[in-house]
Design a protein around this motif. Structure first.
Motif, PDB file in Angstrom:
ATOM      1  N   GLY A  30     -23.430  -8.743   6.325  1.00  0.00           N
ATOM      2  CA  GLY A  30     -22.171  -8.495   7.021  1.00  0.00           C
ATOM      3  C   GLY A  30     -22.319  -7.528   8.169  1.00  0.00           C
ATOM      4  N   CYS A  31     -23.466  -7.593   8.829  1.00  0.00           N
ATOM      5  CA  CYS A  31     -23.762  -6.673   9.932  1.00  0.00           C
ATOM      6  C   CYS A  31     -23.248  -7.260  11.249  1.00  0.00           C
ATOM      7  CB  CYS A  31     -25.270  -6.425  10.027  1.00  0.00           C
ATOM      8  SG  CYS A  31     -25.750  -5.399  11.432  1.00  0.00           S
ATOM      9  N   PRO A  32     -22.302  -6.589  11.925  1.00  0.00           N
ATOM     10  CA  PRO A  32     -21.729  -7.132  13.159  1.00  0.00           C
ATOM     11  C   PRO A  32     -22.479  -6.743  14.426  1.00  0.00           C
ATOM     12  CG  PRO A  32     -20.546  -5.164  12.534  1.00  0.00           C
ATOM     13  CD  PRO A  32     -21.632  -5.344  11.497  1.00  0.00           C
ATOM     14  N   VAL A  33     -23.503  -5.921  14.302  1.00  0.00           N
ATOM     15  CA  VAL A  33     -24.216  -5.426  15.484  1.00  0.00           C
ATOM     16  C   VAL A  33     -25.017  -6.553  16.135  1.00  0.00           C
ATOM     17  CG1 VAL A  33     -25.909  -3.749  16.333  1.00  0.00           C
ATOM     18  CG2 VAL A  33     -24.360  -3.125  14.465  1.00  0.00           C
ATOM     19  N   LYS A  34     -24.916  -6.662  17.453  1.00  0.00           N
ATOM     20  CA  LYS A  34     -25.650  -7.691  18.177  1.00  0.00           C
ATOM     21  C   LYS A  34     -27.149  -7.412  18.121  1.00  0.00           C
ATOM     22  CE  LYS A  34     -21.905  -8.620  21.479  1.00  0.00           C
ATOM     23  NZ  LYS A  34     -21.526  -8.657  22.927  1.00  0.00           N
ATOM     24  N   ASP A  35     -27.951  -8.450  18.382  1.00  0.00           N
ATOM     25  CA  ASP A  35     -29.403  -8.276  18.396  1.00  0.00           C
ATOM     26  C   ASP A  35     -29.790  -7.150  19.348  1.00  0.00           C
ATOM     27  OD1 ASP A  35     -29.535 -10.379  16.666  1.00  0.00           O
ATOM     28  OD2 ASP A  35     -30.256 -11.849  18.140  1.00  0.00           O
ATOM     29  N   HIS A  36     -30.684  -6.269  18.865  1.00  0.00           N
ATOM     30  CA  HIS A  36     -31.171  -5.118  19.638  1.00  0.00           C
ATOM     31  C   HIS A  36     -30.032  -4.192  20.050  1.00  0.00           C
ATOM     32  CE1 HIS A  36     -34.859  -7.450  19.745  1.00  0.00           C
ATOM     33  NE2 HIS A  36     -34.235  -8.425  20.368  1.00  0.00           N
ATOM     34  N   GLY A  37     -28.976  -4.173  19.260  1.00  0.00           N
ATOM     35  CA  GLY A  37     -27.792  -3.411  19.634  1.00  0.00           C
ATOM     36  C   GLY A  37     -27.607  -2.083  18.916  1.00  0.00           C
ATOM     37  N   PHE A  38     -28.503  -1.730  17.998  1.00  0.00           N
ATOM     38  CA  PHE A  38     -28.364  -0.449  17.307  1.00  0.00           C
ATOM     39  C   PHE A  38     -28.645   0.706  18.267  1.00  0.00           C
ATOM     40  CE2 PHE A  38     -29.389  -3.159  13.577  1.00  0.00           C
ATOM     41  CZ  PHE A  38     -28.256  -2.879  12.814  1.00  0.00           C
ATOM     42  N   GLU A  39     -27.747   1.680  18.309  1.00  0.00           N
ATOM     43  CA  GLU A  39     -27.967   2.869  19.121  1.00  0.00           C
ATOM     44  C   GLU A  39     -28.878   3.813  18.345  1.00  0.00           C
ATOM     45  OE1 GLU A  39     -24.350   4.659  20.352  1.00  0.00           O
ATOM     46  OE2 GLU A  39     -23.438   2.763  21.001  1.00  0.00           O
ATOM     47  N   GLN A  40     -30.063   4.072  18.866  1.00  0.00           N
ATOM     48  CA  GLN A  40     -31.074   4.794  18.107  1.00  0.00           C
ATOM     49  C   GLN A  40     -30.626   6.196  17.710  1.00  0.00           C
ATOM     50  OE1 GLN A  40     -35.021   4.577  19.806  1.00  0.00           O
ATOM     51  NE2 GLN A  40     -34.711   2.471  20.488  1.00  0.00           N
ATOM     52  N   HIS A  41     -29.851   6.875  18.543  1.00  0.00           N
ATOM     53  CA  HIS A  41     -29.378   8.214  18.220  1.00  0.00           C
ATOM     54  C   HIS A  41     -27.952   8.200  17.687  1.00  0.00           C
ATOM     55  CE1 HIS A  41     -32.528  10.520  20.870  1.00  0.00           C
ATOM     56  NE2 HIS A  41     -33.063   9.667  20.034  1.00  0.00           N
ATOM     57  N   GLY A  42     -27.414   6.994  17.472  1.00  0.00           N
ATOM     58  CA  GLY A  42     -26.094   6.874  16.881  1.00  0.00           C
ATOM     59  C   GLY A  42     -26.164   6.991  15.370  1.00  0.00           C
ATOM     60  N   HIS A  43     -25.004   7.005  14.731  1.00  0.00           N
ATOM     61  CA  HIS A  43     -24.938   7.152  13.281  1.00  0.00           C
ATOM     62  C   HIS A  43     -24.195   5.967  12.678  1.00  0.00           C
ATOM     63  CE1 HIS A  43     -26.523  11.153  13.731  1.00  0.00           C
ATOM     64  NE2 HIS A  43     -25.546  11.474  14.554  1.00  0.00           N
ATOM     65  N   TYR A  44     -24.742   5.445  11.598  1.00  0.00           N
ATOM     66  CA  TYR A  44     -24.173   4.298  10.910  1.00  0.00           C
ATOM     67  C   TYR A  44     -24.036   4.628   9.421  1.00  0.00           C
ATOM     68  CZ  TYR A  44     -25.426   1.887  15.229  1.00  0.00           C
ATOM     69  OH  TYR A  44     -25.533   1.518  16.546  1.00  0.00           O
ATOM     70  N   PRO A  45     -23.057   4.029   8.757  1.00  0.00           N
ATOM     71  CA  PRO A  45     -22.908   4.301   7.315  1.00  0.00           C
ATOM     72  C   PRO A  45     -24.181   3.951   6.552  1.00  0.00           C
ATOM     73  CG  PRO A  45     -21.012   3.097   8.177  1.00  0.00           C
ATOM     74  CD  PRO A  45     -22.045   3.095   9.268  1.00  0.00           C
ATOM     75  N   ASP A  46     -24.544   4.782   5.606  1.00  0.00           N
ATOM     76  CA  ASP A  46     -25.701   4.476   4.768  1.00  0.00           C
ATOM     77  C   ASP A  46     -25.512   3.150   4.043  1.00  0.00           C
ATOM     78  OD1 ASP A  46     -26.733   6.851   5.576  1.00  0.00           O
ATOM     79  OD2 ASP A  46     -26.994   7.702   3.582  1.00  0.00           O
ATOM     80  N   SER A  47     -24.250   2.832   3.735  1.00  0.00           N
ATOM     81  CA  SER A  47     -23.974   1.578   3.035  1.00  0.00           C
ATOM     82  C   SER A  47     -24.425   0.371   3.857  1.00  0.00           C
ATOM     83  CB  SER A  47     -22.489   1.463   2.723  1.00  0.00           C
ATOM     84  OG  SER A  47     -21.709   1.572   3.905  1.00  0.00           O
ATOM     85  N   ALA A  48     -24.328   0.469   5.196  1.00  0.00           N
ATOM     86  CA  ALA A  48     -24.753  -0.641   6.054  1.00  0.00           C
ATOM     87  C   ALA A  48     -26.262  -0.857   5.950  1.00  0.00           C
ATOM     88  CB  ALA A  48     -24.361  -0.358   7.504  1.00  0.00           C
ATOM     89  N   THR A  49     -27.018   0.253   5.889  1.00  0.00           N
ATOM     90  CA  THR A  49     -28.471   0.148   5.747  1.00  0.00           C
ATOM     91  C   THR A  49     -28.847  -0.401   4.378  1.00  0.00           C
ATOM     92  OG1 THR A  49     -28.707   2.050   7.229  1.00  0.00           O
ATOM     93  CG2 THR A  49     -30.649   1.407   5.951  1.00  0.00           C
ATOM     94  N   VAL A  50     -28.152   0.073   3.346  1.00  0.00           N
ATOM     95  CA  VAL A  50     -28.400  -0.439   1.994  1.00  0.00           C
ATOM     96  C   VAL A  50     -28.151  -1.941   1.947  1.00  0.00           C
ATOM     97  CG1 VAL A  50     -27.547  -0.414  -0.389  1.00  0.00           C
ATOM     98  CG2 VAL A  50     -27.954   1.739   0.807  1.00  0.00           C
ATOM     99  N   ASP A  51     -27.065  -2.403   2.563  1.00  0.00           N
ATOM    100  CA  ASP A  51     -26.747  -3.831   2.556  1.00  0.00           C
ATOM    101  C   ASP A  51     -27.835  -4.645   3.259  1.00  0.00           C
ATOM    102  OD1 ASP A  51     -24.431  -3.314   1.198  1.00  0.00           O
ATOM    103  OD2 ASP A  51     -23.129  -3.391   2.969  1.00  0.00           O
TER     104      ASP A  51
END
Length: 264
Positions: A30-51
């Protein structure tokens, strides 16, 4: 979780298994981020990484620990590609010294990643098995990412010291009263044990351990403040993180993790 962790996971899947595999994993997670779209210095919920981790394990027909260890191995390659090779090579002349200097490196990185909650490491000679070392690892996430550490340490040993190691887990943070996760590290080839350890004639071991304890106490204090709502700078959601809930999610095959958005 820092975005560079998710970006590294994306690069790993694409390079090793192809873009179609990544798309399937993203859809399952259920990840909505586009390809190569993660902001390297941004913050994302740990739950998203676990999923993402759980979805990758299911898609690749391997265990969650396999995925995390593979990620750890790839993470070294990822950081080298980001230009950190010289910094990593200067960490120490033996694996023990290299691991003992991790906290100093994390302190250096903290200036550019001020919201990061870096783990704490400390290392000592093993008194039971000659030529082996003991690695202790403490994280505000508990043992959630312990398998990542295994992958990183094995890859560091292979890349910078040309040695194959085995890591025997002897304690798990949060279990049986253990305050950290601990491994006994030994060389597969006994003739290369000298690459693991050396006696420290300066007596600085006590200083390294004391500094690690101070850092661990600071992490715990900051995490308690975040949990109580006194600190807020996370666009991904609440900073209250429950490592037990995340571990249960991984063990049970995934699913949302309530309040999991701590930073690393």
């Amino acid at each position: 979780m820092l975005g560079l962790i998710n970006d590294c996971a994306e690069q790993l899947v694409i390079q090793k298994f192809g873009i179609d595999a990544w798309h399937a994993i993203k859809e399952a997670a259920g990840c909505p981020v586009k390809d190569h779209g993660f902001e390297q210095h941004g913050h994302y919920p740990d739950s998203a990484t676990v999923d993402i981790v759980v979805a990758a394990a299911e898609a690749l027909s391997v265990t969650v620990d396999d995925v995390l260890e593979l990620f750890g191995q790839f993470f070294l390659e990822y950081t080298i590609d980001k230009g950190y090779d010289n910094l990593l090579r200067c960490q120490g002349s033996t694996l023990r010294l290299w691991l003992s200097n991790l906290n100093a490196m994390h302190d250096h990185l903290q200036s550019s990643l001020p919201a990061g909650n870096f783990p704490v490491f400390w290392c000592e000679n093993c008194t039971i098995e000659e030529g082996s070392i003991i690695l202790h690892y403490f994280s505000v996430r508990g043992a959630l990412l312990a398998s990542v550490v295994v992958g990183i340490v094995k890859e560091v040993a292979n890349t910078y010291f040309e040695i194959e190691i085995k890591m025997d887990k002897i304690a798990v943070q949060g279990e049986d009263g253990s305050e950290c996760t601990t491994w006994r590290i030994s060389s597969v080839d006994p003739d290369k044990r000298y690459k693991l350890t050396q006696q420290d004639p300066t007596g600085s071991d006590a200083v390294i351990v004391r500094n690690a304890m101070d850092r661990r106490a600071t992490l715990r204090h900051n995490n308690r403040r975040s949990s109580s709502g006194t600190s807020s700078s996370n666009p991904g959601g609440s900073s209250n993180f429950d490592p037990d809930a995340s571990l249960a999610s991984l063990s049970n095959g995934g699913g949302p993790v309530s309040g999991a958005s701590s930073k690393t």
